[in-house]
Each structure stands twice: as structure tokens, then as C-alpha cells.
Design an enzyme around this catalytic site. Structure first.
Site, PDB file in Angstrom:
ATOM      1  N   ASN A 169       0.847  -1.200   0.000  1.00  0.00           N
ATOM      2  CA  ASN A 169       0.000   0.000   0.000  1.00  0.00           C
ATOM      3  C   ASN A 169       0.875   1.240   0.000  1.00  0.00           C
ATOM      4  OD1 ASN A 169      -2.804   1.171   0.336  1.00  0.00           O
ATOM      5  ND2 ASN A 169      -1.659   2.260   1.922  1.00  0.00           N
ATOM      6  N   TYR A 173       0.354  10.143   4.274  1.00  0.00           N
ATOM      7  CA  TYR A 173       0.078  10.411   5.687  1.00  0.00           C
ATOM      8  C   TYR A 173       1.170  11.346   6.193  1.00  0.00           C
ATOM      9  CZ  TYR A 173      -1.757   5.687   4.649  1.00  0.00           C
ATOM     10  OH  TYR A 173      -2.339   4.582   4.058  1.00  0.00           O
ATOM     11  N   ARG A 174       0.785  12.513   6.676  1.00  0.00           N
ATOM     12  CA  ARG A 174       1.786  13.510   7.094  1.00  0.00           C
ATOM     13  C   ARG A 174       2.661  12.962   8.229  1.00  0.00           C
ATOM     14  NH1 ARG A 174      -2.869  16.290   9.963  1.00  0.00           N
ATOM     15  NH2 ARG A 174      -2.552  15.694  12.117  1.00  0.00           N
ATOM     16  N   TRP A 187      -1.203   8.034  10.063  1.00  0.00           N
ATOM     17  CA  TRP A 187      -2.204   7.313   9.271  1.00  0.00           C
ATOM     18  C   TRP A 187      -3.457   7.254  10.108  1.00  0.00           C
ATOM     19  CZ3 TRP A 187       2.128   3.375   8.488  1.00  0.00           C
ATOM     20  CH2 TRP A 187       2.450   2.735   9.684  1.00  0.00           C
ATOM     21  N   GLU A 234      -1.276   1.103  -5.881  1.00  0.00           N
ATOM     22  CA  GLU A 234      -1.209   2.506  -6.309  1.00  0.00           C
ATOM     23  C   GLU A 234      -0.180   2.706  -7.418  1.00  0.00           C
ATOM     24  OE1 GLU A 234      -1.464   1.615  -3.123  1.00  0.00           O
ATOM     25  OE2 GLU A 234      -3.139   2.774  -2.304  1.00  0.00           O
ATOM     26  N   ASP A 284      -4.757  22.100   9.693  1.00  0.00           N
ATOM     27  CA  ASP A 284      -5.137  21.050   8.738  1.00  0.00           C
ATOM     28  C   ASP A 284      -5.903  21.593   7.535  1.00  0.00           C
ATOM     29  OD1 ASP A 284      -5.265  18.306   7.988  1.00  0.00           O
ATOM     30  OD2 ASP A 284      -5.289  17.816  10.130  1.00  0.00           O
TER      31      ASP A 284
HETATM   32  C1  LIG Z   1      -2.013  16.764   1.037  1.00  0.00           C
HETATM   33  C2  LIG Z   1      -2.669  15.569   1.659  1.00  0.00           C
HETATM   34  C3  LIG Z   1      -2.355  15.198   2.952  1.00  0.00           C
HETATM   35  C4  LIG Z   1      -2.957  14.089   3.539  1.00  0.00           C
HETATM   36  N1  LIG Z   1      -2.615  13.754   4.817  1.00  0.00           N
HETATM   37  C5  LIG Z   1      -3.172  12.657   5.386  1.00  0.00           C
HETATM   38  C6  LIG Z   1      -2.792  12.260   6.684  1.00  0.00           C
HETATM   39  O1  LIG Z   1      -1.964  12.892   7.343  1.00  0.00           O
HETATM   40  N2  LIG Z   1      -3.355  11.122   7.203  1.00  0.00           N
HETATM   41  C7  LIG Z   1      -4.267  10.375   6.510  1.00  0.00           C
HETATM   42  O2  LIG Z   1      -4.717   9.342   7.016  1.00  0.00           O
HETATM   43  N3  LIG Z   1      -4.679  10.754   5.272  1.00  0.00           N
HETATM   44  C8  LIG Z   1      -4.133  11.859   4.696  1.00  0.00           C
HETATM   45  N4  LIG Z   1      -4.509  12.232   3.432  1.00  0.00           N
HETATM   46  C9  LIG Z   1      -5.533  11.457   2.721  1.00  0.00           C
HETATM   47  C10 LIG Z   1      -5.007  10.116   2.232  1.00  0.00           C
HETATM   48  O3  LIG Z   1      -3.779  10.265   1.578  1.00  0.00           O
HETATM   49  C11 LIG Z   1      -6.005   9.441   1.318  1.00  0.00           C
HETATM   50  O4  LIG Z   1      -7.181   9.216   2.056  1.00  0.00           O
HETATM   51  C12 LIG Z   1      -5.506   8.169   0.710  1.00  0.00           C
HETATM   52  O5  LIG Z   1      -6.470   7.663  -0.195  1.00  0.00           O
HETATM   53  C13 LIG Z   1      -5.218   7.139   1.770  1.00  0.00           C
HETATM   54  O6  LIG Z   1      -4.722   5.977   1.167  1.00  0.00           O
HETATM   55  P1  LIG Z   1      -5.038   4.547   1.758  1.00  0.00           P
HETATM   56  O7  LIG Z   1      -6.498   4.272   1.478  1.00  0.00           O
HETATM   57  O8  LIG Z   1      -4.137   3.654   0.957  1.00  0.00           O
HETATM   58  O9  LIG Z   1      -4.747   4.561   3.193  1.00  0.00           O
HETATM   59  C14 LIG Z   1      -3.914  13.330   2.817  1.00  0.00           C
HETATM   60  C15 LIG Z   1      -4.239  13.713   1.515  1.00  0.00           C
HETATM   61  C16 LIG Z   1      -3.632  14.817   0.933  1.00  0.00           C
HETATM   62  C17 LIG Z   1      -4.013  15.196  -0.471  1.00  0.00           C
END
Ligand SMILES: Cc1cc2nc3c(=O)[nH]c(=O)nc-3n(C[C@H](O)[C@H](O)[C@H](O)COP(=O)(O)O)c2cc1C
Length: 522
Positions: A169, A173-174, A187, A234, A284
Site C-alpha cells: 500500500n 500520511y503527514r 495514518w 497505487e 489542517d
Molecule cells: C495533502 C494531503 C495530505 C494528507 N494527509 C493525510 C494524513 O496525514 N493522514 C491520513 O490518514 N490521510 C491523509 N490524506 C488522505 C489520504 O492520503 C487518502 O485518504 C488516501 O487515499 C489514503 O490511502 P489509503 O487508502 O491507501 O490509506 C492526505 C491527503 C492529501 C491530499
């Protein structure tokens, strides 16, 4: 179209007049953010800060911050090119669920050649630091808002594998800097990385290996944000978007692969048995501070990089910001997939000021009583659409890309007592509106025309519309009238949601194509 790292994309942006270089030294604590905020609010260019604090690396921000740059990042002249290609592929495989379609898409023989494969060289490992040599303070990590808990890495591609199945995956996630070799890993509970972490804990593992790629081809970073179903890779999706397989390289200190063209890679692990870190506060994308919450610590075992590495990041905050365009790309590219489950959807708009999950405007071809309610419940059961707080459903003759039109038609049709319904369910972890975290109320507003079968006892009125022949006569005489509407609107009045006229036109084309496909227009 592929880009060989951020420097290559910078060159392309510069050639296209989409980038401004800033040579003056700027502080990574708040100053870069304050500059970027003004530029993002004005729909301005990508910015390359050449001297940020004491970092030896240039900092790139706002690369995705317009429809044009978002399209360039995905190697197309407009996002709709990808949307219509996906629509065509979907129609080649009728009758599948969205997850089935996504999986079928990525397994069509032509696309199998786009699955990630081993690179012969790894630019992302031109310079390697391990153990004590690792120093995250070399990176120009931004502190974005005055009450932030510290500096945060904001555009990371976080790579993990399911500890049981080995499925990879990549999510964004910041990561809050904790010290020279440690960050937090934010996450959220509903995300795949968190699921991998929970599974590792259940299995009693002491380490879940994690790699974080920064930069590389910009399509990779978009793919990390895309709401692909769990288990869909991805990088194959990114390979499909850029029409060229992602090349990977094995990490130096852990058993994961990373994109060979990344600018930086952080290798390391999280320890499921370790106490969690108090992450935040963080300014945020909701426009509010997310308060301190518990997240794992990411221990960095190696920092590898290109010789000419460029540090990519973004700023989130009160909308509109750069991430609006990452969201818009998802809205356009995933609409054909959503339509496989909900063919009644004509178009959908996640308005920028709704910060992705607060507001969904959706136009449907209504086919039976309470169809709007069924659709809203369906969306609440579909992947990350389930976090949608307010869903407004209108008829297919409303252009949902035109938010003023939606407000007019929805409110005019509305009987609040009859048309507004509420449910409870999981909500985005960042949502602060509910009394408690993680679950709360959601609202659907049925703004469609009501039918006698739905209890409407009067005659539904007709929408005002001039006849075509009068419009044509007025078109023909327009130049003689001496009325310059362009000047009256300043010549370039933007759409209410900051979407340019070009994108309005693209959306109008799509809207019309969808109507034609649904047989509403010849
Ligand atoms: C700029 C940006 C920052 C993000 N930061 C976070 C974060 O800190 N934590 C989080 O869980 N999702 C964050 N997201 C959203 C996830 O990247 C998004 O939901 C993604 O589809 C998650 O992938 P996953 O389903 O494989 O976990 C962010 C999205 C963007 C565009």
C-alpha cells in the site's frame, strides 16, 4: 509522459511558465507557508525556493495547484482525458463492482505491462546515509501555522506491506518531525497504513517496515492520495496514468521497494509495541487546527537521495489550497468508477470549500421514488465517499459544477421537512463538528423534482428558459447592441469555486457527453 524526478518536472513547469524561482533566503518556520498561502489563494504558480533556512536542498511547493499543472503532473492536457479513457475501459467491462472494475482495469493484458518492475539503476540511492548519519534536519521541513506542534513532512508517499498477505500500500500520511531520526506517522484509523499497523500488532510483530518516498514522478504522489480500494496497487495505477511502468529499487536497510526515481527515501519501521506519540497540533486542510492525538513513531534507519534532490511539500489550511486540485483529479478520475455502481450519476462536484468530505453535489437521472435517498445511502457505503457529511442530490438538468445553479435549484425545490434526512456513521478522523471523534451525523438533501408517487400533490413548475430561436436571433444582433459583458465581468470572473473558465468548459463538455450517453440529448 513521465518525469525523471522533481528536477525534471521543475524544468517542464518552468518551460511552460508555471513556476517561479525564489532565490532570497526564506525561513522554513512560517515564512514559506505565508508566501505559499498567498500564492495558492490567488491560483498562482508553483514555487521553487532555492534557499530555505540552512537546508542544502531546494523546496518545491504548489506543483499541483492548478488544473493545468495537475493535468501536466498526470501527463495529459486535461484531467478529462484520463476520465474519458477510464470511462471507455469501464464500458468494456460491464457488470463489475467498483473494486472489480479497478482490479480489472489494472489487470487488462495491456495494463499488466504497466505493473511496477525492477529498475536497472536507482537515482534515489545516489547518496546514502544510514544509522547515526541520518539527519532529517538537513531537509527544509516546513512549520506551516503558528500553533503547529513542529515541522511536518506534508507530501510523503508512505509504503507498507500487509504483514499477512504481503500486499503493498502507498498512502499519503503527514509526518511530524520528532528528532533527527524519528517522525510521527499520521495514518488515520480508516486508512490502509493504519490497518497494516493494527495487523502487525495483532500478530505480535516488533516491527512493521515502512519506506517513505518524497518526489519522483509527480503521478506517484497523486496515486498515494487516490482512494483506491484496499489491495489495489497505487503504483500500477500510477503506471497506468503515465503510460509507463514505475521502476522500483530495493531499500538498503529494509525489505521494501521504493520508486527508483524518488528524490528522497526514508527507510525505517514502526514498532507496534511502543507507546504512541502525541502528534500535533497541526493546521489542517479543514482550515482548523487538528488537536493532539496518538500516532506511532517512525524510526528512520536510512535516508537516501538523488544528488540533485528537490524537496517537495504542500501547505494545507483554509481552502482553497493546492490540495483542492489533487481532490479535483480524484473527483474526475473516480467518477467513471462510481458510475459502475451508480449508473444514475450524471456528474458530481466535491466543492473546494467543502474540503473533500464535507459536501457532495451530485446530479442524477432520477428513475423511481426516493432515488436520491438510495444514492446517498449508497455513497455512504462506498470507500472514502462514506465520510461525506452532506450529500445534495439534484436532477440531471442541473450543472453541479456551477455551484450557484445548484444553490438556486436545490433551495427552490426544497421542503426541508420532507427532503432532509439524517443518519449516523463513521466520519473523517479530522472532523471536529461532531460531539466526539470518528462518528457523527450526516445529512442528505433531496433537491430533485418531486413526483406524485412521492406524495407531491400539485403540478411541479417548469424552469424558465428562453426559446432557442429567440436566443439565436439575439446572438445574431449581439454585436450591434454595444454591450460588452466581458468588460462588465472584468473579462475573467472566476467561477465561485475557483475553477477556471477552461475547466468550466471542460465540465460542461463532460456534462453534455453524459447527458448524451444517458439518452437525454441527441
Ligand atoms: C495533502 C494531503 C495530505 C494528507 N494527509 C493525510 C494524513 O496525514 N493522514 C491520513 O490518514 N490521510 C491523509 N490524506 C488522505 C489520504 O492520503 C487518502 O485518504 C488516501 O487515499 C489514503 O490511502 P489509503 O487508502 O491507501 O490509506 C492526505 C491527503 C492529501 C491530499
Amino acid at each position: 509522459m513521465t518525469y525523471d524526478g522533481m528536477a525534471d518536472f521543475v524544468a517542464e513547469l518552468e518551460k511552460s511558465g508555471e513556476l517561479v524561482r525564489i532565490s532570497r533566503r526564506v525561513d522554513p518556520v512560517l515564512e514559506v507557508a505565508a508566501i505559499a498561502d498567498r500564492v495558492m489563494k490567488a491560483a498562482g504558480p508553483a514555487l521553487l525556493f532555492e534557499r530555505v533556512g540552512h537546508s542544502p536542498f531546494p523546496l518545491l511547493i504548489n506543483v499541483y495547484g492548478s488544473r493545468r499543472r495537475m493535468s501536466m503532473a498526470l501527463g495529459v492536457s486535461d484531467l478529462e482525458d484520463h476520465a474519458s479513457a477510464i470511462e471507455r475501459l469501464v464500458h468494456a467491462r460491464p457488470g463489475l463492482s467498483a473494486a472489480g472494475i479497478a482490479s480489472a482495469l489494472l489487470n487488462i493484458p495491456d495494463l499488466l505491462s504497466l505493473a511496477p518492475r525492477k529498475a536497472s539503476a536507482a537515482p534515489c540511492q545516489e547518496v546514502v546515509s544510514t544509522g547515526d548519519e541520518v539527519d532529517l534536519d538537513e531537509l527544509p521541513i516546513l512549520t506551516s501555522w503558528p500553533n503547529d506542534g513542529g515541522p511536518f513532512i506534508t507530501l510523503p508517499n508512505v509504503i507498507t506491506r500487509d504483514p499477512e498477505t504481503g500486499a503493498r500500500n502507498i498512502g499519503m500520511y503527514r509526518m511530524q518531525r520528532i528528532d533527527r531520526r524519528t517522525t510521527a506517522m499520521h495514518w488515520q484509523v480508516h486508512k490502509t497504513g493504519a490497518r497494516h499497523f493494527r495487523r502487525a500488532k495483532e500478530l505480535g510483530l516488533r516491527r512493521l517496515e515502512v519506506a517513505v518516498a518524497l518526489g519522483g514522478d509527480p503521478a506517484l504522489t497523486y496515486a498515494a492520495t487516490a482512494p483506491l480500494p484496499d489491495g489495489i496497487d497505487e503504483w500500477t495505477f500510477a503506471g497506468y496514468l503515465r503510460k509507463s511502468a514505475i521502476k522500483t529499487a530495493p531499500c538498503k536497510t529494509i525489505a521494501l521497494e521504493v520508486p527508483a526515481d524518488a528524490d528522497f527515501v526514508l527507510e525505517g519501521y514502526v514498532d507496534p509495541s511502543e507507546p504512541l506519540f502525541d502528534e500535533g497540533p497541526f493546521g489542517d486542510h479543514t482550515g482548523y487546527y487538528t488537536p493532539v492525538d496518538k500516532f506511532p513513531r517512525f524510526h528512520v534507519t536510512a535516508l537516501t537521495r538523488r544528488r540533485n534532490a528537490v524537496y517537495p511539500c504542500t501547505l494545507v489550511g483554509p481552502p482553497p489550497m493546492e490540495d483542492a486540485w489533487l481532490g479535483k483529479a480524484t473527483e474526475r478520475l473516480f467518477l467513471p468508477l462510481l458510475r459502475t455502481m451508480f449508473p444514475e450519476i450524471v456528474d458530481m462536484n466535491l466543492p473546494v470549500y467543502g474540503a473533500f468530505h464535507n459536501l457532495v453535489l451530485v446530479a442524477i437521472k432520477k428513475q423511481y421514488p426516493m432515488h436520491a435517498a438510495r444514492l446517498a445511502h449508497g455513497l455512504w457505503g462506498s470507500g472514502q465517499m462514506s465520510f461525506s457529511k452532506v450529500i445534495c442530490v439534484v436532477d440531471d438538468d442541473v450543472d453541479v459544477q456551477n455551484e450557484a445553479e445548484v444553490a438556486w435549484r436545490l433551495l427552490a425545490n426544497l421542503d426541508p421537512q420532507r427532503d432532509v434526512s439524517f443518519v449516523q456513521g463513521p466520519i473523517d478522523q479530522l472532523d471536529h463538528g461532531a460531539n466526539q471523534a470518528l462518528f457523527g451525523g450526516k445529512m442528505a438533501i433531496d433537491g430533485t423534482r418531486k413526483w406524485p408517487e412521492e406524495g407531491y400533490k400539485r403540478e411541479w413548475p417548469e424552469v424558465l428558459r428562453m426559446t432557442d430561436d429567440v436566443e439565436r436571433r439575439v446572438d445574431a444582433m449581439w454585436s450591434e447592441l454595444g454591450i460588452d459583458l466581458g468588460a462588465a465581468r472584468g473579462g475573467k470572473a472566476p467561477h465561485a469555486n475557483g475553477v477556471s473558465r477552461a475547466s468550466e468548459a471542460a465540465a460542461a463538455r463532460l456534462f453534455r457527453a453524459a447527458k448524451v450517453a444517458l439518452g437525454r440529448e441527441p
